[in-house]
Design an enzyme around this catalytic site. Structure first.
Site, mmCIF file in Angstrom:
data_model
loop_
_atom_site.group_PDB
_atom_site.id
_atom_site.type_symbol
_atom_site.label_atom_id
_atom_site.label_comp_id
_atom_site.label_asym_id
_atom_site.label_seq_id
_atom_site.Cartn_x
_atom_site.Cartn_y
_atom_site.Cartn_z
ATOM 1 N N PRO A 18 0.851 -1.197 0.000
ATOM 2 C CA PRO A 18 0.000 0.000 0.000
ATOM 3 C C PRO A 18 0.883 1.241 0.000
ATOM 4 O O PRO A 18 1.784 1.358 0.829
ATOM 5 C CB PRO A 18 -0.790 -0.128 1.309
ATOM 6 C CG PRO A 18 0.085 -0.960 2.197
ATOM 7 C CD PRO A 18 0.821 -1.908 1.293
ATOM 8 N N GLN A 87 -6.828 -1.538 2.148
ATOM 9 C CA GLN A 87 -6.199 -1.106 3.399
ATOM 10 C C GLN A 87 -6.865 0.151 3.918
ATOM 11 O O GLN A 87 -7.048 1.121 3.174
ATOM 12 C CB GLN A 87 -4.708 -0.831 3.247
ATOM 13 C CG GLN A 87 -4.064 -0.611 4.622
ATOM 14 C CD GLN A 87 -2.651 -0.093 4.586
ATOM 15 O OE1 GLN A 87 -2.411 1.029 4.161
ATOM 16 N NE2 GLN A 87 -1.698 -0.894 5.051
ATOM 17 N N CYS A 116 2.089 3.290 9.592
ATOM 18 C CA CYS A 116 2.441 4.596 9.024
ATOM 19 C C CYS A 116 2.834 5.570 10.131
ATOM 20 O O CYS A 116 2.050 5.831 11.045
ATOM 21 C CB CYS A 116 1.275 5.166 8.226
ATOM 22 S SG CYS A 116 1.639 6.774 7.494
ATOM 23 N N HIS A 183 6.911 -4.203 8.398
ATOM 24 C CA HIS A 183 7.934 -3.292 7.882
ATOM 25 C C HIS A 183 9.080 -3.316 8.889
ATOM 26 O O HIS A 183 8.901 -2.939 10.045
ATOM 27 C CB HIS A 183 7.366 -1.879 7.736
ATOM 28 C CG HIS A 183 8.329 -0.908 7.132
ATOM 29 N ND1 HIS A 183 8.114 -0.307 5.914
ATOM 30 C CD2 HIS A 183 9.522 -0.437 7.569
ATOM 31 C CE1 HIS A 183 9.128 0.493 5.636
ATOM 32 N NE2 HIS A 183 9.994 0.433 6.634
ATOM 33 N N GLY A 215 10.011 -3.567 3.387
ATOM 34 C CA GLY A 215 11.023 -2.587 3.762
ATOM 35 C C GLY A 215 12.367 -2.794 3.099
ATOM 36 O O GLY A 215 13.335 -2.118 3.429
ATOM 37 N N ALA A 242 7.416 -2.053 -2.061
ATOM 38 C CA ALA A 242 6.875 -0.701 -2.152
ATOM 39 C C ALA A 242 7.667 0.135 -3.158
ATOM 40 O O ALA A 242 7.348 0.191 -4.335
ATOM 41 C CB ALA A 242 6.862 -0.040 -0.777
#
Length: 493
Positions: A18, A87, A116, A183, A215, A242
């Site tokens: 996401p 998400q 986040c 992550h 990550g 990502a």
């Protein structure tokens, strides 16, 4: 308790992470094309989603979740239905469940963002703020697992100590979730900090549910084969990519990365086919170009102020015209069918020039509208002022307007939710049929500049000013070099 159906398998999968502003429908479809098994949408906030209505878009063959201001918050299509994970950002179990039930028939899984670190997420108690409230985490996840038909997952960051991290993930596992994405950085860490593969590995060794490693884009993943190396280094079941996917979505392709221009053209085609707003398209393309933004191609992209101009910058002008004409024709056919079904009296519209258009306020500067452009043109040509005749359809209370200019009538075939919007659409039809500028961003008429300057001063830092400045700003600084100490818009993803 509702049993989860059509369970999504999270073992041995390549997953698009996401990413804010990036994970919209065009990027998700492109990632699937290149080999991603599962794609996550960008984090969408529960408070925004619960205001949305589910709308079947017959023109685009999509399902849209539309906000009260008519903005599409989430768009999906049949092709990704069994592979897209929704998400959400949430801090409340009941709101989370309401959102899950709203979207569950159109997605394959439900995920809660718990990683986040950005203020816009944490200040509402969402994202990484949840990591310090295990009770709330447990309540949200347990409520979702019991109340939705889709498998539930969450995405977290690691805690300062391994002991605390393992304690948290074991508690999360007991809620009954299907998988957990990790992550491998702490809340305060950024991409320039090394990812903690050993912590992800410890989590994978501890849990029985699939662990998804995330990550590794900067330190580990430069090409397809690196994804498997990262998976083995973390002992994870699957890998979530990502930044490497944002820079070139063909990272998922077993045969190797495709040329960037080819990838970008393919992305643009999806963006046009699914009516992606040009500012979002432009942002994603800027992320792909990165250091090449000062190239001739990059300068053309930077200057583009519409989807048409973006297409022209990449040699897809003809594709844009052909596709938009097909979409307009489809919209006209559906509108005609709707008119027949509502039993409206047939009226003599011979001689009325019609197009399937709508007025989108976001595509125009704050002080300019199509009606203003049309009035200015009539004055310049010494014609009578445009005359608007607007009617409301009783069945759905939508509006349609006909504008008369120089004894010729113009009308949009699309009905609007207000009289003002219907009149703007009619003005657009007139301007386009005459080949005149309609005042969109990037094509303002010089004769209107004086009027703009004479308009009341607005706060240069206000929301509208920021919105208009955004596309250019994003292209000037689309990413931050890792190690610079600055934060990127995508931190935490």
């Amino acid at each position: 308790m509702i049993l989860n159906s059509l369970s999504l398998c999270y073992h041995n999968k390549l997953i698009l992470a996401p990413m804010v502003r990036v994970g919209t429908l065009p990027m998700r479809l492109l990632a699937l094309d290149y080999g991603a098994d599962i794609v996550y949408c960008e984090e969408l906030i529960d408070l925004k989603m619960i205001q949305c209505k589910r709308v079947v878009n017959e023109v685009l063959s999509t399902v849209d979740f539309v906000a009260p201001d008519d903005r599409v918050v989430f768009r999906t299509c049949e092709r990704e239905q069994n592979r897209v994970v929704f998400q959400m950002g949430t801090s409340d179990a009941e709101r989370a469940l309401a959102v899950a039930r709203l979207v569950e028939n159109d997605v394959a899984g439900i995920d809660v963002n718990m990683g986040c670190p950005k203020q816009y997420s944490t200040k509402g108690g969402m994202g990484a703020a949840l990591l310090s409230d295990p009770d709330k985490i447990e309540k949200i996840l347990s409520t979702l697992v019991k109340g939705t038909r889709r498998p539930v997952t969450c995405k977290i960051r690691i805690l300062p100590s391994l002991e605390d991290t393992l304690s948290l993930v074991k508690r999360i596992e007991r809620t009954g979730i299907a998988a957990i994405a990790v992550h491998g950085r702490k809340r305060e860490e950024r991409p320039q900090h090394p990812v903690s593969c050993e912590v992800i590995k410890a989590i994978a060794d501890t849990l029985s549910i699939p662990v998804i490693a995330n990550g590794g884009s900067h330190d580990h993943i430069q090409q397809y084969s690196d994804i498997e190396d990262f998976r083995q280094a973390t002992a994870a079941s699957s890998v979530m990519v990502a930044r490497a996917a944002m820079w070139n979505p063909s990272i998922f392709l077993k045969e190797g990365l495709r040329p960037l221009e080819e990838v970008m053209q393919k992305y643009i085609r999806y963006a046009v086919q699914y009516d992606n707003h040009y500012t979002n398209t432009k942002y994603c393309l800027c992320q792909m170009l990165r250091e090449q933004l000062e190239s001739p191609q990059g300068r053309l992209l930077h200057a583009a102020q519409s989807s048409r101009e973006i297409c022209e910058a990449f040699g897809l002008g003809a594709f844009y015209e052909e596709t938009t004409q097909e979409l307009d024709a489809q919209q006209a056919r559906l509108s005609a069918k709707t008119s027949e079904q509502t039993g409206e009296p047939a009226e003599d519209t011979s001689g009325v020039i019609k197009m399937a258009v709508k007025f989108d306020r976001r595509a125009y500067p704050a002080q300019i509208t199509p009606k203003m452009c049309l009035l200015e043109w009539c004055r310049r040509e010494k014609l009578a002022q445009p005359v608007y005749e607007t009617v409301q359809r009783p069945l759905d209370r939508l509006f349609s307007s006909i504008v008369t200019v120089a004894e010729q009538k113009y009308q949009s075939t699309l009905w609007d939710k207000s009289k003002k919007l219907a009149e703007q659409a009619a003005a657009i039809v007139c301007l386009r049929s005459q080949g005149l500028p309609e005042g969109r961003l990037g094509e303002e008429s010089p004769s209107l500049h004086k009027r703009k300057r004479e308009a009341p001063d607005q706060d240069p830092g206000g929301p509208r000013a920021q919105e208009l400045a955004q596309p250019g700003d994003l292209c000037k600084k689309p990413f931050v070099a890792l190690g610079s100490g600055e934060e990127s818009p995508l931190e935490g993803w």
